[in-house]
Every structure is written in C-alpha cells, then in structure tokens.
Motif scaffolding. Sequence first.
Motif, mmCIF file in Angstrom:
data_model
loop_
_atom_site.group_PDB
_atom_site.id
_atom_site.type_symbol
_atom_site.label_atom_id
_atom_site.label_comp_id
_atom_site.label_asym_id
_atom_site.label_seq_id
_atom_site.Cartn_x
_atom_site.Cartn_y
_atom_site.Cartn_z
ATOM 1 N N UNK A 113 -1.696 -10.857 0.777
ATOM 2 C CA UNK A 113 -2.183 -9.714 0.004
ATOM 3 C C UNK A 113 -3.667 -9.865 -0.327
ATOM 4 N N UNK A 114 -4.267 -8.762 -0.756
ATOM 5 C CA UNK A 114 -5.631 -8.803 -1.257
ATOM 6 C C UNK A 114 -5.680 -9.636 -2.534
ATOM 7 N N UNK A 115 -6.816 -10.199 -2.829
ATOM 8 C CA UNK A 115 -6.956 -10.941 -4.075
ATOM 9 C C UNK A 115 -6.851 -9.980 -5.252
ATOM 10 N N UNK A 116 -6.571 -10.483 -6.457
ATOM 11 C CA UNK A 116 -6.531 -9.587 -7.622
ATOM 12 C C UNK A 116 -7.847 -8.833 -7.817
ATOM 13 N N UNK A 117 -8.976 -9.503 -7.552
ATOM 14 C CA UNK A 117 -10.280 -8.867 -7.730
ATOM 15 C C UNK A 117 -10.498 -7.745 -6.713
ATOM 16 N N UNK A 118 -9.942 -7.902 -5.516
ATOM 17 C CA UNK A 118 -10.057 -6.857 -4.497
ATOM 18 C C UNK A 118 -9.053 -5.731 -4.712
ATOM 19 N N UNK A 119 -7.939 -6.059 -5.333
ATOM 20 C CA UNK A 119 -6.842 -5.103 -5.436
ATOM 21 C C UNK A 119 -7.144 -3.948 -6.380
ATOM 22 N N UNK A 120 -7.798 -4.226 -7.496
ATOM 23 C CA UNK A 120 -8.054 -3.172 -8.471
ATOM 24 C C UNK A 120 -8.927 -2.060 -7.898
ATOM 25 N N UNK A 121 -10.082 -2.369 -7.299
ATOM 26 C CA UNK A 121 -10.857 -1.274 -6.705
ATOM 27 C C UNK A 121 -10.123 -0.583 -5.555
ATOM 28 N N UNK A 122 -9.240 -1.302 -4.874
ATOM 29 C CA UNK A 122 -8.444 -0.697 -3.808
ATOM 30 C C UNK A 122 -7.505 0.360 -4.394
ATOM 31 N N UNK A 123 -6.871 0.019 -5.523
ATOM 32 C CA UNK A 123 -5.999 0.973 -6.211
ATOM 33 C C UNK A 123 -6.809 2.176 -6.686
ATOM 34 N N UNK A 124 -7.969 1.914 -7.260
ATOM 35 C CA UNK A 124 -8.804 3.001 -7.785
ATOM 36 C C UNK A 124 -9.285 3.920 -6.663
ATOM 37 N N UNK A 125 -9.593 3.329 -5.503
ATOM 38 C CA UNK A 125 -10.035 4.138 -4.370
ATOM 39 C C UNK A 125 -8.911 5.074 -3.915
ATOM 40 N N UNK A 126 -7.691 4.562 -3.833
ATOM 41 C CA UNK A 126 -6.573 5.389 -3.396
ATOM 42 C C UNK A 126 -6.257 6.463 -4.431
ATOM 43 N N UNK A 173 0.827 -1.201 0.000
ATOM 44 C CA UNK A 173 0.000 0.000 0.000
ATOM 45 C C UNK A 173 0.866 1.257 0.000
ATOM 46 N N UNK A 174 2.069 1.142 0.554
ATOM 47 C CA UNK A 174 2.981 2.290 0.549
ATOM 48 C C UNK A 174 3.306 2.728 -0.871
ATOM 49 N N UNK A 175 3.385 1.773 -1.811
ATOM 50 C CA UNK A 175 3.633 2.109 -3.213
ATOM 51 C C UNK A 175 2.546 3.028 -3.746
ATOM 52 N N UNK A 176 1.338 2.836 -3.239
ATOM 53 C CA UNK A 176 0.194 3.576 -3.758
ATOM 54 C C UNK A 176 -0.006 4.914 -3.066
ATOM 55 N N UNK A 177 0.465 5.023 -1.829
ATOM 56 C CA UNK A 177 0.190 6.225 -1.040
ATOM 57 C C UNK A 177 1.379 7.181 -0.929
#
Length: 276
Positions: free
Chosen positions: A258-271, A169-173
């Motif tokens: 880690x989050x599943x691939x299906x969970x990860x994409x909306x997580x990235x989009x939210x951030x 998540x640090x990569x994203x934030x």
Amino acid sequence: MRNRQNDGDDLRGSPVARKFGEDIKQVRLARKLTQKQLGNGTGYSEGYVSRAEAGIRLPSERFAAGCDKVFGTGSLFAEQLRRLLQGDRVPEWFVPYTDLEARADRILDYSPAFPIGILQTPEYAEAVFRTGPLAARGEDISPPLAARVARRKLLDKEDAPLLWVVITESCLRTPVGPASVMRGQLEHLAEMADHPRVTIQVLPHRAGATPSTVPFTLLRAESKWSAYCEFPHDGRTYEGDQVVAECIDLYDLIRARALSPEESVPYIQEISEVYQ
C-alpha cells in the motif's frame, strides 16, 4: 475532535433520530399540544422539542420519559429509546466481534469494499445498508444502522485502540449513495487520518491484484490476537494461533504494497474532488 457524551450524540441527524422525532411529533399533534406545551411538560425548552422532532438530535432518556408522562403512553417512548441505545441491534454472529472491538487495544483492518464500520459516516453507513440484504428483504435497517453509528464513539475514548486500516482504491471510487455522501465519507477518512490513534493506508489500483478479496480484521484484547472474517451471509471470529498467524502475515503483505500513510491522505483528498 468532539467528545460524545452518550450514544444519542452519535445518532445526531441519523435516520434513527429522525424516525424517533417523527413519532414524538405524531403523538404530540394527536394530543393537540404545541411544542412549547410539550417542552413545559417535560422540563425542556421549545427549541429542544423542535430539534428532537426534526431528528437533529436523539433526545435524552429523561425527555423520552417526560413524553410518556405528558402523552399518557406508559413507557412507550422510554422503551423505544432504550432499545435504540442499548437493545439488540446487531446479528448474533456479529456479537463476538463487537465485544472484541470494544475491548481491543489494537485493531488492524483490511477493507477491499467498504471502510471499516467505525470510520463510516452515518450517511454512508445508511447508504451501505440500503444496498444490502436487510433492505432487500424489506427488514428495518434502523437498528443495525444505529449500532454501527454508535461504534464511532470508540475512537473518542481516552484509551482508544490503535487503529490501522488499509483500504483499497475501490473503497474510494465505488459510488455508495449520492456524490455528497461519497464526498463526506472521503473527507471524513482524510480527517480521521489526523487522529493520533488512527493510521490509514490506501492500496491503489496500480499495485495490481489484491492479495485478498475478503475483508478481515485483526484485534488484540488482553494481549491475545483474534481474527475476524466476513462473508456474504455472516462473519466468523477465529482465535486459533495458525489462522491468526496467517492473517497477520497476509496483513503485512497487504500493508507493504500500500501507499505510505503520508501518501495516502492526499490520494484520498484527490479522489474526493471527483465528487465535488
């Protein structure tokens, strides 16, 4: 996804393309030529010259050679372009990795700080280099930046490797460059997750302490696995069975948390919305 025809397409709009275009414009003005005259002399349109000088695209080798002929600069621009496209743009210690990456049919990457190079946008990659040791020492970041951007074409090949990436998540934030650069990078990650050869997982903060603070990559080429680990001053490729096996076990542990691939994409989009 757009198919790139050559490395020059990968460098569209990049600092490398802009610098090359500025050099062409400087010599053209010194020769008191218009863009139309340069276009006529090289066999290209005035619009092509304009886009080349603006850095919107990196010109073709034929255009560079034509500039040399019109300007009377020998092979100056042709050689400059050749170095940008084919020259030594990575440190010696990184060459074994780029060789493996180009031949690999499987790439497993763990990134606790920055996304793997082939998933970085040109703007994000430039911002990374501008905060790194090369810029701190006053060295030219254009060659390694060009090399990193050019590696993106790896995923456009018909036989593109299967790429599995776990990013923290640090990569994203962690802000890298202005908000627009971060937004573009996160949107690019979400887009690349739809690529048929790419899988992206996010290791969220709530998963707790990360199993590894060191980035590493596993690559399989010609049915043989290798591991690459990067350090502040350089990186190293390992081929010993024990080291590779330990890295594979560690990667499985990280991937499981880690989050599943299906969970990860909306997580990235939210951030990514943070950077709107």
